[in-house]
Every structure is written in structure tokens, then in C-alpha cells.
Design a protein around this motif. Structure first.
Motif, PDB file in Angstrom:
ATOM      1  N   ARG A  58      67.124  61.446  83.702  1.00 47.16           N
ATOM      2  CA  ARG A  58      66.584  61.097  82.390  1.00 47.16           C
ATOM      3  C   ARG A  58      67.382  59.908  81.878  1.00 47.16           C
ATOM      4  O   ARG A  58      68.615  59.944  81.841  1.00 47.16           O
ATOM      5  CB  ARG A  58      66.672  62.281  81.431  1.00 47.16           C
ATOM      6  CG  ARG A  58      65.899  63.492  81.933  1.00 47.16           C
ATOM      7  CD  ARG A  58      66.170  64.746  81.105  1.00 47.16           C
ATOM      8  NE  ARG A  58      65.606  64.662  79.767  1.00 47.16           N
ATOM      9  CZ  ARG A  58      66.330  64.708  78.651  1.00 47.16           C
ATOM     10  NH1 ARG A  58      67.651  64.804  78.708  1.00 47.16           N
ATOM     11  NH2 ARG A  58      65.739  64.643  77.474  1.00 47.16           N
ATOM     12  N   HIS A  59      66.683  58.843  81.473  1.00 44.28           N
ATOM     13  CA  HIS A  59      67.326  57.561  81.223  1.00 44.28           C
ATOM     14  C   HIS A  59      67.360  57.196  79.742  1.00 44.28           C
ATOM     15  O   HIS A  59      66.486  57.594  78.959  1.00 44.28           O
ATOM     16  CB  HIS A  59      66.592  56.462  81.992  1.00 44.28           C
ATOM     17  CG  HIS A  59      66.734  56.577  83.477  1.00 44.28           C
ATOM     18  ND1 HIS A  59      67.589  55.791  84.207  1.00 44.28           N
ATOM     19  CD2 HIS A  59      66.134  57.412  84.369  1.00 44.28           C
ATOM     20  CE1 HIS A  59      67.508  56.114  85.480  1.00 44.28           C
ATOM     21  NE2 HIS A  59      66.626  57.093  85.612  1.00 44.28           N
ATOM     22  N   VAL A  60      68.376  56.379  79.418  1.00 44.76           N
ATOM     23  CA  VAL A  60      68.516  55.791  78.084  1.00 44.76           C
ATOM     24  C   VAL A  60      68.243  54.296  78.213  1.00 44.76           C
ATOM     25  O   VAL A  60      68.765  53.635  79.113  1.00 44.76           O
ATOM     26  CB  VAL A  60      69.931  56.010  77.517  1.00 44.76           C
ATOM     27  CG1 VAL A  60      70.044  55.379  76.119  1.00 44.76           C
ATOM     28  CG2 VAL A  60      70.271  57.492  77.474  1.00 44.76           C
ATOM     29  N   LEU A  61      67.430  53.759  77.318  1.00 45.52           N
ATOM     30  CA  LEU A  61      67.123  52.331  77.303  1.00 45.52           C
ATOM     31  C   LEU A  61      67.516  51.742  75.959  1.00 45.52           C
ATOM     32  O   LEU A  61      67.066  52.212  74.913  1.00 45.52           O
ATOM     33  CB  LEU A  61      65.624  52.098  77.544  1.00 45.52           C
ATOM     34  CG  LEU A  61      65.112  50.662  77.310  1.00 45.52           C
ATOM     35  CD1 LEU A  61      65.754  49.696  78.308  1.00 45.52           C
ATOM     36  CD2 LEU A  61      63.597  50.600  77.398  1.00 45.52           C
ATOM     37  N   ALA A  62      68.372  50.717  75.994  1.00 44.39           N
ATOM     38  CA  ALA A  62      68.678  49.952  74.784  1.00 44.39           C
ATOM     39  C   ALA A  62      67.695  48.793  74.694  1.00 44.39           C
ATOM     40  O   ALA A  62      67.614  47.964  75.599  1.00 44.39           O
ATOM     41  CB  ALA A  62      70.105  49.431  74.830  1.00 44.39           C
ATOM     42  N   LEU A 105      62.108  57.886  80.687  1.00 39.05           N
ATOM     43  CA  LEU A 105      62.926  57.503  79.541  1.00 39.05           C
ATOM     44  C   LEU A 105      63.044  58.682  78.593  1.00 39.05           C
ATOM     45  O   LEU A 105      62.043  59.177  78.063  1.00 39.05           O
ATOM     46  CB  LEU A 105      62.311  56.307  78.817  1.00 39.05           C
ATOM     47  CG  LEU A 105      62.381  54.957  79.541  1.00 39.05           C
ATOM     48  CD1 LEU A 105      61.689  53.881  78.714  1.00 39.05           C
ATOM     49  CD2 LEU A 105      63.826  54.565  79.814  1.00 39.05           C
ATOM     50  N   ALA A 106      64.273  59.128  78.377  1.00 41.22           N
ATOM     51  CA  ALA A 106      64.515  60.220  77.442  1.00 41.22           C
ATOM     52  C   ALA A 106      64.858  59.709  76.053  1.00 41.22           C
ATOM     53  O   ALA A 106      64.671  60.404  75.056  1.00 41.22           O
ATOM     54  CB  ALA A 106      65.653  61.102  77.957  1.00 41.22           C
ATOM     55  N   LEU A 107      65.352  58.478  75.983  1.00 43.68           N
ATOM     56  CA  LEU A 107      65.783  57.921  74.697  1.00 43.68           C
ATOM     57  C   LEU A 107      65.696  56.409  74.740  1.00 43.68           C
ATOM     58  O   LEU A 107      66.144  55.778  75.699  1.00 43.68           O
ATOM     59  CB  LEU A 107      67.232  58.345  74.409  1.00 43.68           C
ATOM     60  CG  LEU A 107      67.910  57.717  73.185  1.00 43.68           C
ATOM     61  CD1 LEU A 107      67.261  58.194  71.894  1.00 43.68           C
ATOM     62  CD2 LEU A 107      69.409  58.023  73.185  1.00 43.68           C
ATOM     63  N   THR A 108      65.123  55.809  73.717  1.00 43.86           N
ATOM     64  CA  THR A 108      65.223  54.368  73.493  1.00 43.86           C
ATOM     65  C   THR A 108      65.862  54.152  72.134  1.00 43.86           C
ATOM     66  O   THR A 108      65.608  54.908  71.182  1.00 43.86           O
ATOM     67  CB  THR A 108      63.845  53.672  73.526  1.00 43.86           C
ATOM     68  OG1 THR A 108      63.018  54.201  72.485  1.00 43.86           O
ATOM     69  CG2 THR A 108      63.166  53.885  74.873  1.00 43.86           C
ATOM     70  N   LEU A 109      66.683  53.145  72.036  1.00 46.78           N
ATOM     71  CA  LEU A 109      67.346  52.836  70.770  1.00 46.78           C
ATOM     72  C   LEU A 109      67.670  51.347  70.732  1.00 46.78           C
ATOM     73  O   LEU A 109      67.804  50.705  71.772  1.00 46.78           O
ATOM     74  CB  LEU A 109      68.610  53.682  70.576  1.00 46.78           C
ATOM     75  CG  LEU A 109      69.860  53.377  71.424  1.00 46.78           C
ATOM     76  CD1 LEU A 109      71.048  54.150  70.882  1.00 46.78           C
ATOM     77  CD2 LEU A 109      69.664  53.745  72.880  1.00 46.78           C
TER      78      LEU A 109
END
Length: 303
Positions: free
Chosen positions: A197-201, A224-228
Motif C-alpha cells: 500500500r503506497h503513499v504519494l506526495a 495508493l493508500a494515501l495521497t497528500l
């Protein structure tokens, strides 16, 4: 001035219209009234046989013919100015100027500490205002409008002769995981990477980055688990979870969460990201602006 029946003042009007993309601002730059600038534009259109500039919601848009003429006319005016005008020198040590620098979080993090240290040593009276932007093309708008003196970021999607650029530093990508993640000891191949599960900035709010583009070329897709929008929050998020992120190396190296992270080579080929110094051609020969850009370039050599 007159040359074979062509008023050479029209060249100055054209150059101002090309840089400002606004009749009122162009008139101010040249030192004439708005009606006089409108009349100059009408005469230019007649001389060239082309509309040159079309009105739009974003201001005056140059036609292809105007873009073709822009650099030769600007160069001719610079040559005339070099012959006729003696520019005063710039004394950095005694200057009290304020420069406005457009940059996003990442180049600010990389360059500002060294830049302010250099300014403190060379020009203690000079101040810097940072103007944030996230959209790469927004930097061009800010330079056109004279809101900023220079910008640091990735290249805009479209450049023409009025915006000058120079690469100043690069960074590569690393994949980061928490120290207790199994990949911290065993590494991460593509198959394992895709199971995570990936985080994308994404400062611009997109859910598709360079990693996703590289994966798409392989016919693959990650979860993608989180984008911020805040890239410097990513290492702490990853260190406190079993999520994975692929970020620029300096972001991981200088994070407070670095002791709780493992850095791995990404399992897909990713290009280095190069940050460029951008400035407007109208400021290219200005002594203070040249000095400021020189300081930025010198600091960038040491990062």
C-alpha cells in the motif's frame, strides 16, 4: 527614431506587450499612456500584417508570428541599449534591495539555508521574500507579471524566448519503508512492490505520479493508500506504518524519521529530477538581478 519609414519606438512597444501580455502594464513599462500603447499596437498590426496579440481571459496571447518576432526584436533592443546606456554597478555589501523568489517546499528546503547564509555574508542588507507555487506553469505567469524576480522548480510545460532557464541541482528517487518492514532486510522486487500500500506526495493534487507512469509502461498499477500535498510528511507516515513511498532522496535523508526508515532502490527505472533556475529575459542584464542569480547558482553547486 525612424528607419525606412518604420518607427523604431514600435519595437519597444512590441517587446513590452510580449513580456507583459497586458496593454496597461506594457504602457507603464514603456512610459506612455494606455491609449498610446493601444495605438502602437494598431500600427504594429498594420506594419507586420498580423494581429500579433489576441485577447483572452488570461490576457493578450501572442500569435505564432509574434512569437517568431519576439527574440530578434528583444535582441535588437538589447544591443541598442548596450551601446547607448551605461548601467550603474551593483554594490551587494551596501544594498538594501528585496528580492522575491518563487519556489515550492522542496527547493526551499534544499537551497534556502545555504542561500540565506551566503546573503548574510555578502549582502547583509538584502532581504528575500519567498512566493510559493505548486503548478510549474504558474511560475511563468508570476515572472511575466513581475511578481517574482526568479523561480526555482521543474521546467514549465512550454517555454519561449522570454523565459530563460538554467539547471542548478538534481535528485534521485528512493523507496522508503519502516525499519520493521520485511523489505528493510530482504529488499523489494517489483512483484513485492506492487503488493504494498503506497503513499504519494502530490503538491498539485494528482493521483498519478512518475512512479505510476513508469508502472503503466510495464502494464502495472500500484495501490495508493494515501495521497497528500506535503512531501516532507511522507517519511514520518511511512515510519509509523507498513506503507511504502517513493520519494526524492534528500527528503528521506534529512527527515527526523530517518533512523526509523530503510531506503531501497526503486524497483522501476525513474529519471532524476532536475530543478531549474528560471528568470524573465527583461531582467537578464540587470546588475542586481544577475548578482542574485549568481549567488543562487553558487549555493546550488554545494547542495
Amino acid at each position: 527614431m525612424d528607419f525606412n519609414g518604420i518607427d523604431l519606438n514600435l519595437l519597444a512597444a512590441f517587446n513590452a506587450l510580449m513580456t507583459e501580455r497586458n496593454v496597461t502594464r506594457a504602457a507603464t513599462q514603456v512610459g506612455v499612456s494606455q491609449p498610446a500603447m493601444s495605438a502602437a499596437l494598431a500600427r504594429l498590426r498594420k506594419v507586420v500584417g498580423d494581429p500579433l496579440f489576441l485577447r483572452s481571459a488570461e490576457g493578450l496571447l501572442p500569435t505564432p508570428r509574434a512569437r517568431e518576432l519576439a527574440e530578434p526584436i528583444a535582441q535588437a533592443l538589447r544591443q541598442i541599449e548596450a551601446v547607448l546606456v551605461t548601467r550603474p554597478g551593483f554594490d551587494a555589501a551596501s544594498s538594501r534591495l528585496a528580492f522575491t523568489l518563487g519556489m515550492s517546499d522542496y527547493p526551499a528546503f534544499v537551497l534556502l539555508p545555504g542561500l540565506l547564509r551566503a546573503l548574510d555574508q555578502q549582502a547583509p542588507g538584502v532581504t528575500v521574500n519567498v512566493h510559493a507555487f505548486n503548478d510549474r506553469d504558474h511560475a511563468v505567469d508570476l515572472l511575466d507579471a513581475g511578481v517574482i524576480d526568479a523561480a526555482i522548480g521543474v521546467l514549465p510545460t512550454h517555454l519561449d524566448g522570454r523565459i530563460l532557464t538554467r539547471p542548478i541541482f538534481s535528485d534521485s528517487f528512493v523507496t522508503i519503508v519502516a525499519r520493521d518492514h520485511p523489505a528493510a532486510d530482504h529488499g523489494m522486487d517489483l512483484a513485492t512492490y506492487l503488493q504494498q500500500r503506497h503513499v504519494l506526495a502530490s503538491p498539485e493534487g494528482e493521483r498519478h505520479g512518475l512512479v505510476d507512469q513508469a508502472l503503466a509502461q510495464l502494464g502495472q498499477q500500484r495501490t495508493l493508500a494515501l495521497t497528500l500535498p506535503h512531501m516532507f510528511a511522507v517519511p514520518a507516515v511511512v515510519a509509523a506504518s507498513h506503507m511504502v513511498a517513493t520519494v526524492m532522496k534528500r527528503v528521506a535523508l534529512h527527515s527526523a524519521a530517518r533512523p526509523r526508515l530503510a531506503m531501497l532502490p526503486p524497483p522501476v527505472a525513474l529519471p532524476k529530477i532536475t530543478s531549474h533556475l528560471l528568470w524573465h529575459r527583461r531582467a537578464n542584464e540587470h546588475p542586481a538581478q544577475r548578482w542574485f542569480r549568481g549567488v543562487i547558482k553558487a549555493v546550488a553547486l554545494g547542495v
